[in-house]
Motif scaffolding. Structure first.
Motif, PDB file in Angstrom:
ATOM      1  N   VAL A 167       0.842  -1.192   0.000  1.00  0.00           N
ATOM      2  CA  VAL A 167       0.000   0.000   0.000  1.00  0.00           C
ATOM      3  C   VAL A 167       0.881   1.246   0.000  1.00  0.00           C
ATOM      4  O   VAL A 167       0.628   2.201  -0.755  1.00  0.00           O
ATOM      5  N   ARG A 168       1.927   1.255   0.825  1.00  0.00           N
ATOM      6  CA  ARG A 168       2.857   2.398   0.849  1.00  0.00           C
ATOM      7  C   ARG A 168       3.478   2.621  -0.531  1.00  0.00           C
ATOM      8  O   ARG A 168       3.595   3.752  -1.004  1.00  0.00           O
ATOM      9  N   ASP A 169       3.892   1.529  -1.172  1.00  0.00           N
ATOM     10  CA  ASP A 169       4.505   1.636  -2.500  1.00  0.00           C
ATOM     11  C   ASP A 169       3.516   2.208  -3.515  1.00  0.00           C
ATOM     12  O   ASP A 169       3.889   3.034  -4.360  1.00  0.00           O
ATOM     13  N   ALA A 170       2.267   1.792  -3.442  1.00  0.00           N
ATOM     14  CA  ALA A 170       1.255   2.309  -4.369  1.00  0.00           C
ATOM     15  C   ALA A 170       0.994   3.794  -4.123  1.00  0.00           C
ATOM     16  O   ALA A 170       0.843   4.577  -5.077  1.00  0.00           O
ATOM     17  N   VAL A 171       0.959   4.209  -2.839  1.00  0.00           N
ATOM     18  CA  VAL A 171       0.782   5.632  -2.517  1.00  0.00           C
ATOM     19  C   VAL A 171       1.975   6.419  -3.049  1.00  0.00           C
ATOM     20  O   VAL A 171       1.808   7.482  -3.676  1.00  0.00           O
ATOM     21  N   GLN A 172       3.172   5.915  -2.828  1.00  0.00           N
ATOM     22  CA  GLN A 172       4.376   6.584  -3.321  1.00  0.00           C
ATOM     23  C   GLN A 172       4.320   6.703  -4.843  1.00  0.00           C
ATOM     24  O   GLN A 172       4.672   7.737  -5.406  1.00  0.00           O
ATOM     25  N   TYR A 173       3.870   5.653  -5.519  1.00  0.00           N
ATOM     26  CA  TYR A 173       3.746   5.672  -6.975  1.00  0.00           C
ATOM     27  C   TYR A 173       2.799   6.790  -7.422  1.00  0.00           C
ATOM     28  O   TYR A 173       3.094   7.525  -8.365  1.00  0.00           O
ATOM     29  N   MET A 174       1.657   6.938  -6.730  1.00  0.00           N
ATOM     30  CA  MET A 174       0.702   7.987  -7.099  1.00  0.00           C
ATOM     31  C   MET A 174       1.280   9.375  -6.871  1.00  0.00           C
ATOM     32  O   MET A 174       1.083  10.274  -7.694  1.00  0.00           O
ATOM     33  N   VAL A 175       1.984   9.549  -5.771  1.00  0.00           N
ATOM     34  CA  VAL A 175       2.594  10.853  -5.497  1.00  0.00           C
ATOM     35  C   VAL A 175       3.659  11.179  -6.542  1.00  0.00           C
ATOM     36  O   VAL A 175       3.796  12.329  -6.972  1.00  0.00           O
ATOM     37  N   GLU A 176       4.404  10.155  -6.989  1.00  0.00           N
ATOM     38  CA  GLU A 176       5.420  10.371  -8.005  1.00  0.00           C
ATOM     39  C   GLU A 176       4.825  10.767  -9.354  1.00  0.00           C
ATOM     40  O   GLU A 176       5.509  11.332 -10.193  1.00  0.00           O
ATOM     41  N   GLN A 177       3.534  10.504  -9.562  1.00  0.00           N
ATOM     42  CA  GLN A 177       2.871  10.843 -10.822  1.00  0.00           C
ATOM     43  C   GLN A 177       2.481  12.324 -10.874  1.00  0.00           C
ATOM     44  O   GLN A 177       2.051  12.810 -11.928  1.00  0.00           O
ATOM     45  N   LEU A 178       2.632  13.034  -9.757  1.00  0.00           N
ATOM     46  CA  LEU A 178       2.299  14.452  -9.731  1.00  0.00           C
ATOM     47  C   LEU A 178       3.324  15.246 -10.517  1.00  0.00           C
ATOM     48  O   LEU A 178       4.528  14.972 -10.427  1.00  0.00           O
ATOM     49  N   PRO A 179       2.860  16.254 -11.270  1.00  0.00           N
ATOM     50  CA  PRO A 179       3.826  17.075 -12.014  1.00  0.00           C
ATOM     51  C   PRO A 179       4.689  17.909 -11.045  1.00  0.00           C
ATOM     52  O   PRO A 179       4.236  18.308  -9.990  1.00  0.00           O
ATOM     53  N   GLU A 180       5.909  18.137 -11.419  1.00  0.00           N
ATOM     54  CA  GLU A 180       6.846  18.890 -10.570  1.00  0.00           C
ATOM     55  C   GLU A 180       6.480  20.340 -10.529  1.00  0.00           C
ATOM     56  O   GLU A 180       6.088  21.006 -11.350  1.00  0.00           O
TER      57      GLU A 180
END
Length: 180
Positions: A167-180
């Motif tokens: 679950v943590r990895d999936a949350v991290q993946y979603m946050v990484e999809q945010l534009p800089e």
């Protein structure tokens, strides 16, 4: 013919006619009640009717118990298109799944379309207040579930077979999809 005979004929005719009407009504009522009772019994004994009643009164919720065989539990919503990538929910953890696979199988159903108040993946404006709370808060809400003003996050995205780390990895993946 005299008026007396006419009167007697008319009275007899009306008596016979009235009797026939009463007999007709009595036959109609008797036939209707017998057909109703017979049809009612036939319908209630029909297996399809009984199955529809069982479906209608079946309990809404079911309880999955960790460590028990929960494979017999039915999914009330039926198969979900996004769930195809995820293995069936069970007490056993889902293994060998990348964060992207977990996201596609468990998260994209809500976060892909913004359902139930879920911030859409890649929507920096919607994610900003959540990310500002810190990653630990995001992890906790994703693992334990969260009811906020904007919507509802089910525990583990509704997939009880995911580990905390997945679950943590999936949350991290979603946050990484945010534009800089």
């Amino acid at each position: 013919m005299s008026a007396e005979q006419d009167r007697k004929f008319f009275d007899t005719f009306m008596l016979v006619l009235g009797s026939l009407v009463l007999i007709t009504i009595a036959i109609f009522v008797l036939a209707n009640s017998m057909a109703g009772r017979t049809q009612e019994v036939h319908v209630k004994e029909d297996p399809a009717y009984q199955q529809r009643n069982l479906e209608r009164i079946r309990p809404v919720g079911q309880v999955a118990i960790a460590g028990a065989d929960n494979s017999g539990l039915r999914d009330p919503g039926g198969p979900r298109p996004a769930a195809a990538a995820m293995p069936a929910a069970s007490a056993q953890p889902a293994r060998d799944l990348s964060p992207e696979d977990i996201y596609k199988g468990a998260c994209t159903a809500c976060h892909g379309a913004g359902i139930a108040g879920a911030p859409k993946t890649g929507d920096a404006e919607a994610w900003a207040p959540r990310v500002a709370q810190g990653m630990d808060t995001l992890y906790t809400h994703a693992i334990e579930g969260f009811q906020g003003q904007a919507g509802y996050m089910p525990p583990r995205g509704g997939h009880s077979n995911l580990t905390d780390q997945q679950v943590r990895d999936a949350v991290q993946y979603m946050v990484e999809q945010l534009p800089e």
